[in-house]
Design an enzyme around this catalytic site. Structure first.
Site, PDB file in Angstrom:
ATOM      1  CB  CYS A 240      -0.328  -0.313   1.719  1.00  0.00           C
ATOM      2  SG  CYS A 240      -2.299  -1.255   1.188  1.00  0.00           S
ATOM      3  CB  ALA A 241       3.837   2.039  -2.133  1.00  0.00           C
ATOM      4  N   GLY A 244       4.815   6.979  -1.070  1.00  0.00           N
ATOM      5  CA  GLY A 244       6.106   6.129  -1.205  1.00  0.00           C
ATOM      6  C   GLY A 244       6.605   6.335  -0.053  1.00  0.00           C
ATOM      7  N   GLY A 245       6.306   7.146   1.142  1.00  0.00           N
ATOM      8  CA  GLY A 245       7.473   7.348   1.958  1.00  0.00           C
ATOM      9  C   GLY A 245       7.768   6.279   2.921  1.00  0.00           C
ATOM     10  CE  LYS A 246       4.968   4.186   7.251  1.00  0.00           C
ATOM     11  NZ  LYS A 246       3.465   5.295   6.840  1.00  0.00           N
ATOM     12  CG  ASP A 264      -1.570   2.630  -2.738  1.00  0.00           C
ATOM     13  OD1 ASP A 264      -1.901   3.197  -2.330  1.00  0.00           O
ATOM     14  OD2 ASP A 264      -3.014   2.805  -3.271  1.00  0.00           O
ATOM     15  CG  ASP A 309       1.943   2.970   5.765  1.00  0.00           C
ATOM     16  OD1 ASP A 309       0.330   2.999   6.641  1.00  0.00           O
ATOM     17  OD2 ASP A 309       1.130   3.376   5.659  1.00  0.00           O
ATOM     18  CB  CYS A 362      -1.510   6.760  11.043  1.00  0.00           C
ATOM     19  SG  CYS A 362      -2.504   6.793   9.578  1.00  0.00           S
TER      20      CYS A 362
END
Length: 425
Positions: A240-241, A244-246, A264, A309, A362
């Protein structure tokens, strides 16, 4: 603009959000387009006041003894921004731009507000009543304080990109923005929460940002990525990109070894992943777009790490997106839980024997966290939980079941949950 016009504008924007159910960004954008005369400091003031009211609406209303948006805005100026009574009175009553003179009741409340310690936890914590049982499960008697911490302004966290720089060099480049190292991770830097009444210094204006030395990323998000463990030389799927932060955090830890796949379900989000990956110097990234047929074909049972994520309620990011706490409904939560079950089931198919799946939200709600992991393990043989981190600095945040739970109150991060599930050989 003078204080009077700024205050009136903030109340106008809050009314648009409340009555028309508009997201805060859209409401602020619409106001900005209609107020061409407003300068950057005016926009920062209005935006800052709107967000602070949304963060603390229930506690402000309690202290004022009035649940109107006007009362909350006046209360924010006095109790959050620290304005003296006469400055609040001047801003409210100045003609023709202010929202109207203070009433006797408003003056009394601003002078001697109700004691917040006497309020129930959802009011002290500024969250909806229907979430109180969930907060009680997660935080027990500290739920009011945990909610209050989720209502604070968040600092600006940065992640040093080891593919382009190192913490020492990056820290020097950020001297003008008062960045400091963060003890929990060697690659994390932090800038203090921004003053809502002034224009912020833009991190993106630092030349080293364009060179890919660092990324803006909450510390909790960085820690979640670090829970993937040793990834150098591994085959990694970020299922679940998003933007692209992670993905980039994992790629930095991989040192351009092995292979990282980013997928994603929304192809539009992946455009940012490609652009940011190029800037960061990532050379081992494959973006798998859903516009292609069977985009993940061939990866089944071959991944050392599947990083999930998961789509969630976002309750852990209320500091940054306070309007979402008032828009969340039980129906929306149920939909997110169904999404989480689906993505866990999908992710399991790509883990090879001896590999692991990292489930991240989160969210601070057990329904999206422990409950989803328990449900997955009950219907999926062959996976077992393992402690989410062995880092001495992070083990204090592990639950009795070995899951990682972060919150602003305990860790100074956004709210995050991490579970690591291993597939035995």
């Amino acid at each position: 603009m003078r204080d009077a016009g700024r205050l009136a504008a903030a109340i106008e924007v809050l009314t648009q959000i409340d009555e028309r159910h508009r997201p805060v960004r859209m409401a602020l954008k619409n106001w900005g387009e209609s107020a061409r005369y407003a300068g950057s400091k005016d926009r920062a003031f209005v935006s800052g006041l709107v967000l602070d009211v949304l963060r603390r609406r229930r506690s402000l209303s309690w202290r004022m003894g009035d649940d109107s948006l006007r009362a909350a805005a006046l209360g924010a100026l006095a109790f959050v921004w620290g304005w003296p009574l006469e400055r609040v009175a001047e801003a409210a009553g100045e003609e023709p731009h202010g929202p109207g003179p203070l009433t006797d009741a408003e003056r009394a409340a601003l002078t001697a507000p109700r004691n917040l310690a006497e309020a129930p936890p959802p009011v002290r914590g500024d969250y909806p009543d229907w979430l109180d049982a969930s907060f009680a499960r997660a935080f027990g008697d500290a739920r009011g304080e945990e909610g209050a911490a989720l209502s604070e302004r968040a600092p600006v966290d940065l992640r040093v990109n080891l593919l382009k720089s190192d913490p020492e060099r990056t820290l020097k480049a950020l001297t003008s923005l008062a960045a400091e190292p963060v003890d929990l991770l060697p690659t994390a830097l932090r800038m203090p929460a921004l003053d809502p009444m002034t224009r912020s210094g833009a991190v993106e204006t630092i030349p080293q940002f364009s060179k890919g030395w660092f990324e803006v990323q909450d510390l909790g998000s960085q820690i979640a990525a670090a829970c993937a463990g040793e990834v150098k030389g591994k085959q990694v799927l970020d299922l679940c990109a998003g933007g692209g932060g992670k993905t980039l955090a994992l790629a930095s830890a991989m040192g351009n070894s092995g292979q990282i796949y980013a997928y994603d379900s929304d192809a539009r989000r992946l455009a940012d992943t490609i652009r940011r990956g190029d800037r960061a110097g990532v050379r081992n990234l494959q973006v798998r777009s859903p516009v292609n047929p069977e985009p993940l074909k061939g990866l089944e049972g071959k991944m050392d790490v599947v990083f999930i994520d998961a789509p969630c309620s976002g309750t852990g990011s209320w500091r940054r997106h306070p309007d979402t706490k008032w828009r969340l409904t039980p129906d929306t939560l149920e939909k997110r839980m169904a999404d989480q079950d689906a993505v866990l089931d999908a992710g399991a198919t790509y883990v090879k024997p001896g590999g692991r799946m990292v489930y991240v939200t989160c969210s601070v709600l057990p329904e999206e966290d422990e409950d989803r992991v328990a449900a997955f393990l009950a219907r999926t043989p062959g996976f077992a939980p393992t402690p989410a981190s062995a880092d001495d600095k992070l083990t204090r945040y592990l639950t009795p079941d070995g899951f990682l739970r972060l919150s602003p109150l305990t860790a100074g991060t956004d709210g995050f949950f991490v579970a690591v599930l291993e597939k035995p050989r």
